[in-house]
Design an enzyme around this catalytic site. Structure first.
Site: not given
Ligand code: NAD
Length: 477
Positions: A171, A246, A280, A379
């Protein structure tokens, strides 16, 4: 119009609904995605299960390795196309988009070579017994991917899961699907069987939630925000489904007075402006020993003022943010800083060619940020660097560890003993000494402590998370 990719076929969502695809460089819609629902996820899980049961689990590790290697080579042949897709879909400057596509090549190359090196152990036990362990795949794995590095995160997560013998339902984030749909099609071209890699697009609270809840998913690999990570954990707990999380970071870059500033400065800047700060592992807190605080800020200030921000196709230092709400989020942090009287040292420049309708933000250097201010704790996910000073090693460690996160830390010092002391005392999943990897290489295990998550992806270590260990004890007398 982009369709889901399930069982190696383009599939329209049963919802009959779509989502716009927006170019962050000009804010204009240029394509459409499926706004999928729970029954689309169900179809993908069924295709994956069928693939696993009828054939994939019988494919030898060496043959899986060959397939992964063929995919790495196919991606390598298509790097230019994938980089262009990513540039438009995510607003990444060409250099960054290309680097992401090349990292994807490298992930599949690395995991291709790892497939037939993953094995269990024999264990000395009582006389008359032989005991050994098998590393078995979970089966159908779910992968929920964020928008900031779609190709890289797909590579490390799906590459590792496939290498360990799993099949995948993916997804992608609603803002960043196009490159992954293309990669799944390349996988089919090189011989991945129907159902091995399935892509279902849509909103997280709809289709991501359905994926996390589906009883046919045997393991969830989630990369994203801490708040959604909490939801995933809660949903997975209902059926005791294993999860790798992650999550986010507020990573410190710590500079001691004896550091080589000439080497440090470009790295300190890149760690916060790469991908417009939407990383991240962005080095978003700068901790500087007080003796060199003023001169270092002065040099960094000049460098920030020289940074140019503009449309992805111009390939400048910084591209746009992913979407308008992300831009608004950064503005909110900056206006809070202003209200709190936090001084701004310098800002980069958004070029005249950048359309008003794009989502631009000039890189910003702030100083004397109090440790308890949200700019030092949360963040931003934008190109904003929060600087503060420290007296000695103890204070540096205390400040560095004073957030709920623990993903990455950078230390700049030429004192060898201090390098080791600091590496031991910092609470984070990775520590970089006199460099800053912004996530590090494909080979390096990556992941967090505290609210940055748990479990490791990347490197060989990831394969342990994508398998379950079975112990077999044979009594033969
Ligand atoms: P997000 O949590 O909003 O979304 C991540 C994914 O989760 C997307 O595909 C989104 O559609 C999905 N999602 C959202 N709500 C959901 C739910 N209720 N149930 C299941 N899936 C759901 O994050 P984002 O804004 O896309 O990305 C930024 C965040 O990701 C930042 O906090 C960043 O630090 C983190 N990140 C972490 C790493 C790592 O390796 N630690 C790498 C990249 C990004």
């Amino acid at each position: 119009m982009q369709l889901n990719y399930i069982g190696n076929e383009n599939v329209v969502s049963s919802s009959g609904r779509t989502l716009p695809v927006i170019d962050p460089s000009d804010g204009q819609t240029f394509d459409e995605l499926q706004r999928s629902n729970a029954s689309d996820i169900d179809a993908a899980v069924q295709a994956a299960r069928h693939c696993f049961e009828i054939g994939w689990q019988k494919v030898s590790a060496a043959e899986r390795g060959r397939l992964l290697y063929r995919l790495s080579q196919k991606i390598a042949e298509n790097v230019d196309e994938l980089a262009l897709i990513e540039q438009r879909d995510c607003g990444k400057p060409s250099k960054q988009a290309r680097a992401d596509a090349l990292a994807l090549v490298r992930y599949f190359e690395f995991y291709a070579g790892a497939c037939d090196k993953l094995h269990g152990d024999t264990i000395p036990y009582q006389d008359g017994y032989s005991v050994f362990t098998w590393r078995e795949p979970h089966g159908v794995t779910g992968h929920i991917i964020p928008w900031n590095y779609p190709m890289q995160i797909f590579g490390r997560s799906v590459g590792g899961a496939l290498a360990a013998g799993n099949v995948c339902v993916v997804k992608p984030a609603e803002d960043a699907c196009l490159s992954l749909i293309r990669v799944a099609k390349l996988a089919a071209e090189v011989g991945f069987p129907p159902g091995a890699i399935n892509i279902v697009t849509g909103y997280g609270h709809e289709v991501g939630d359905a994926l996390a809840r589906h009883p046919g998913i045997d393991h969830i690999s989630f990369t994203g925000s801490p708040s959604v990570g909490t939801l995933i954990q809660q949903v997975a707990a209902e059926r005791h489904c294993p999860v790798t999380l992650e999550l986010g970071g507020k990573s410190p870059q710590i500079v001691f007075a004896d550091a080589d500033l000439g080497a440090a400065i470009p790295v300190l800047i890149n760690a916060i402006v790469q991908n417009a700060g939407q990383t991240c592992s962005a080095g978003s807190r700068l901790l500087v020993q007080q003796d060199i605080y003023e001169p270092l800020l002065q040099r960094l200030g000049h460098a920030f003022e020289a940074l140019r921000v503009g449309p992805a196709a111009m390939d400048l230092d910084v591209g746009p943010l992913i979407r308008q709400t992300q831009q608004q989020r950064v503005w909110d942090f900056l206006s809070d800083a202003q209200v709190a009287g936090i001084p701004m040292v310098a800002q980069g420049v958004v070029v005249d060619e950048a359309p008003e309708s794009g989502f631009y933000q000039a890189p910003t250097l702030l100083r004397d940020v109090p440790v308890d201010h949200r700019l030092a704790q949360e963040e931003v996910f934008g190109p904003v660097l929060a600087a503060m000073s420290f007296r000695d090693e103890d204070e540096a460690v205390a400040l560095a560890n004073a957030t709920r996160f623990g993903l990455v830390a950078g230390v700049w010092t030429n004192d060898g003993a201090r390098q080791f002391r600091m590496a031991r005392r910092l609470r984070s999943g990775q520590v970089f000494i006199n460099n800053y990897g912004a996530g590090g290489g494909v080979e390096l295990p990556f992941g967090g402590v505290k609210s940055s998550g748990y479990g490791r992806e990347k490197g060989f270590e990831a394969l342990h998370g994508f398998t379950t260990l079975k112990t077999v004890a044979v009594r033969h007398g």
